[in-house]
Design an enzyme around this catalytic site. Structure first.
Site, PDB file in Angstrom:
ATOM      1  N   ASP A  22       0.812  -1.228   0.000  1.00 39.96           N
ATOM      2  CA  ASP A  22       0.000   0.000   0.000  1.00 39.96           C
ATOM      3  C   ASP A  22       0.840   1.270   0.000  1.00 39.96           C
ATOM      4  O   ASP A  22       0.484   2.263   0.634  1.00 39.96           O
ATOM      5  CB  ASP A  22      -0.955   0.024   1.216  1.00 39.96           C
ATOM      6  CG  ASP A  22      -1.777  -1.226   1.306  1.00 39.96           C
ATOM      7  OD1 ASP A  22      -2.190  -1.717   0.252  1.00 39.96           O
ATOM      8  OD2 ASP A  22      -1.975  -1.724   2.422  1.00 39.96           O
ATOM      9  N   HIS A  24      -3.461  -2.146  -6.568  1.00 37.45           N
ATOM     10  CA  HIS A  24      -2.599  -1.066  -7.043  1.00 37.45           C
ATOM     11  C   HIS A  24      -3.488   0.039  -7.619  1.00 37.45           C
ATOM     12  O   HIS A  24      -4.262  -0.194  -8.531  1.00 37.45           O
ATOM     13  CB  HIS A  24      -1.633  -1.574  -8.121  1.00 37.45           C
ATOM     14  CG  HIS A  24      -0.601  -2.503  -7.565  1.00 37.45           C
ATOM     15  ND1 HIS A  24       0.297  -3.187  -8.330  1.00 37.45           N
ATOM     16  CD2 HIS A  24      -0.311  -2.838  -6.285  1.00 37.45           C
ATOM     17  CE1 HIS A  24       1.080  -3.923  -7.546  1.00 37.45           C
ATOM     18  NE2 HIS A  24       0.717  -3.731  -6.303  1.00 37.45           N
TER      19      HIS A  24
HETATM   20  P1  IMP Z   1      -3.628 -12.509   2.573  1.00 31.99           P
HETATM   21  O1  IMP Z   1      -2.523 -12.155   1.623  1.00 31.99           O
HETATM   22  O2  IMP Z   1      -4.993 -12.068   2.064  1.00 31.99           O
HETATM   23  O3  IMP Z   1      -3.591 -13.938   3.014  1.00 31.99           O
HETATM   24  O4  IMP Z   1      -3.423 -11.643   3.915  1.00 31.99           O
HETATM   25  C1  IMP Z   1      -2.286 -11.811   4.763  1.00 31.99           C
HETATM   26  C2  IMP Z   1      -1.789 -10.458   5.260  1.00 31.99           C
HETATM   27  O5  IMP Z   1      -1.195  -9.765   4.164  1.00 31.99           O
HETATM   28  C3  IMP Z   1      -2.872  -9.540   5.814  1.00 31.99           C
HETATM   29  O6  IMP Z   1      -2.322  -8.755   6.860  1.00 31.99           O
HETATM   30  C4  IMP Z   1      -3.205  -8.650   4.635  1.00 31.99           C
HETATM   31  O7  IMP Z   1      -3.770  -7.429   5.029  1.00 31.99           O
HETATM   32  C5  IMP Z   1      -1.825  -8.488   4.028  1.00 31.99           C
HETATM   33  N1  IMP Z   1      -1.846  -8.166   2.601  1.00 31.99           N
HETATM   34  C6  IMP Z   1      -1.992  -9.002   1.560  1.00 31.99           C
HETATM   35  N2  IMP Z   1      -1.919  -8.328   0.393  1.00 31.99           N
HETATM   36  C7  IMP Z   1      -1.704  -7.052   0.700  1.00 31.99           C
HETATM   37  C8  IMP Z   1      -1.496  -5.866  -0.080  1.00 31.99           C
HETATM   38  O8  IMP Z   1      -1.479  -5.842  -1.309  1.00 31.99           O
HETATM   39  N3  IMP Z   1      -1.306  -4.712   0.634  1.00 31.99           N
HETATM   40  C9  IMP Z   1      -1.293  -4.696   1.988  1.00 31.99           C
HETATM   41  N4  IMP Z   1      -1.455  -5.767   2.750  1.00 31.99           N
HETATM   42  C10 IMP Z   1      -1.663  -6.930   2.112  1.00 31.99           C
END
Ligand code: IMP
Length: 457
Positions: free
Chosen positions: A20, A55
């Site tokens: 982010d 994005h």
């Molecule tokens: P998952 O990738 O959905 O399994 O989430 C695992 C962790 O990664 C969580 O804390 C999500 O918020 C974080 N996360 C996954 N993708 C992103 C992203 O693109 N930006 C920020 N956090 C992410």
């Protein structure tokens, strides 16, 4: 052309914290560079991540949020590639493709033949495990990425994009998944039904599944009957996706390698951030893939000539897990969150906000850089700090800077006002890095690019 891009054939953009950071804008800017009226980077390659990422880019006052398709797909003449470590969710892909096609009818996007597909039960498991386990919640995005990677790692990885087109094999795999996963789904359903709060909030298990919408207007419940996988419906749907995807499937890595031999350049779009890496991140609060330079190179199957480290001017984190520089003062954190519009682009969740963590940044550079490389930084969202007295925090303590001024319209380092200049120079000096791009607004043009002309390195 920027001096730092000279002779760099494979350039990767990597976030140094928790994602982010505004990578989309940096990728969009680099992808829009030209040489002899042709894109400097004719190929943009997204090797990792999935629909969990978001994005955001703004072009001609229009805001686009991409989860799966590389953000550069809006630029004509650029070919975009989705790599085999991406967890691919077809409906997200089709939805984005439709939006992009309106803005760029010539969009060229290809998917690796070995990319794993997120199936509906991956999404169901991701959400159900989180909602029924309040104590061990990770705070995932609920997009099914973790369970899809589990299936892949179990070497029962049952569906690749190419396979969607093979009805017989697809049927076998969906049946296998049903045999393996229906007991867990049953167990989660029981846990759901035992949880009074969940029942009050959602009325019933089926109703809960109904609230989880997949892109292009279908709810997750369609893929289940009485909480079990509906094999026939899933087969019909995914076979259909296979047909639609047929002409977009390629063997990405050999193609890109051959184009490198033809002296073409590739821009690599990293996703998430270094501290969400499954190996080096804040485990277990991590994503289910690799996000550091080495991890991304591994996922990509090609080595990088240059890494641009994206550093947001302050910190954010979405989801659970350690965040040592988090601002705990509610009023101040809300002010910063609103100033930077720090709400998840995938889930809409308010992001936790904080100051820049110098020790973490140094560690990110250790993970991303070889010893003989000076870390290059794209510093994003500096404009958000206008009016704040920002801090940079390390184990030695916290340095508080004077109120940052407006940097609206500023195009070069010389013109940065005093306090903003002090702030960015401090980052460079403390980390032995060079800032080569500074973001000062959401759109493509709002970028300070001439910093490197002032300081020789
Ligand atoms: P998952 O990738 O959905 O399994 O989430 C695992 C962790 O990664 C969580 O804390 C999500 O918020 C974080 N996360 C996954 N993708 C992103 C992203 O693109 N930006 C920020 N956090 C992410």
């Amino acid at each position: 052309m920027h001096e730092w891009l000279e002779n760099k054939k494979v350039v990767a953009i990597i976030d140094t914290f928790f994602g982010d950071s505004g990578k989309g804008k940096i990728i969009d800017y680099l992808a829009s560079l030209t040489s002899n009226n042709k894109p400097l980077f004719p190929y943009v390659y997204r090797p990792n991540g999935g629909p969990n990422t978001g994005h955001t880019i703004e072009v001609n006052n229009k805001k686009y949020i991409f989860h799966l398709i590389p953000s550069a797909a809006l630029i004509k003449e650029i070919k975009c590639f989705i790599g085999k470590a991406v967890t691919f969710e077809p409906r997200t892909f089709f939805e984005e493709l439709e939006i992009i096609s309106k803005a760029n009818p010539d969009v060229k996007i290809y998917i690796d033949q070995d990319t794993h597909v997120i199936m509906p039960w991956h999404t169901a498991l991701d959400n159900l495990r989180e909602i029924t386990n309040s104590k061990t919640k990770i705070g995932t995005t609920g997009r099914g990425v973790g369970p899809c990677m589990e299936t892949k790692c179990s070497r029962k990885g049952f569906v690749t994009v190419g396979m969607l087109n093979n009805e017989e094999e697809l049927k076998i795999r969906i049946n296998e998944a049903a045999i393996k996963l229906n007991p867990e789904l049953k167990d989660l359903k029981e846990r759901f039904n035992e949880n009074k709060e969940l029942l009050i909030q959602y009325k019933s298990f089926d109703h809960y599944l109904n609230t989880i919408k997949l892109p292009t207007g279908i709810t997750l419940s369609k893929f289940f009957i009485d909480g079990e996988i509906d094999v026939d419906f899933t087969l019909r749907e995914y076979k259909d996706y296979g047909k639609k995807l047929e002409n977009l499937i390629v063997n990405v890595i050999p193609f890109l390698r051959s184009e490198l031999n033809n002296n073409k350049r590739i821009l690599v779009e990293g996703t998430q951030g270094v501290f969400l890496d499954m190996q080096h991140g804040t485990y277990p609060y991590v994503t289910a893939g690799l996000t550091t330079r080495a991890g991304l190179e591994h996922h990509a199957g090609i080595f990088f000539d240059l890494v641009i480290n994206v550093v947001k001017a302050y910190g954010t984190r979405v989801g659970n897990g350690p965040f040592t520089t988090e601002i705990l003062d509610l009023e101040l954190s809300k002010k910063l969150r609103d100033s930077g519009n720090e709400y998840g682009s995938t889930t809409g969740r308010p992001r936790r906000v904080g100051w820049l963590d110098l020790d973490a940044l140094k560690l990110a550079f250790e993970l991303n850089m070889r010893e003989d490389e000076i870390p290059l930084i794209a510093l994003t969202k500096l404009d958000v700090l206008e009016g704040f007295e920002p801090q940079i925090i390390s184990k030695e303590g916290s340095v508080i800077f004077d109120k940052l001024e407006s940097i609206n319209g500023i195009k070069s380092l010389e013109d940065l006002p005093k306090n903003s200049k002090t702030y960015v120079k401090y980052i460079e000096e403390q980390t032995n890095s060079k800032i080569v791009l500074i973001g000062n607004g959401a759109s493509r043009e709002q970028i300070i690019t001439e910093y490197n002309k002032v300081i020789a390195y």
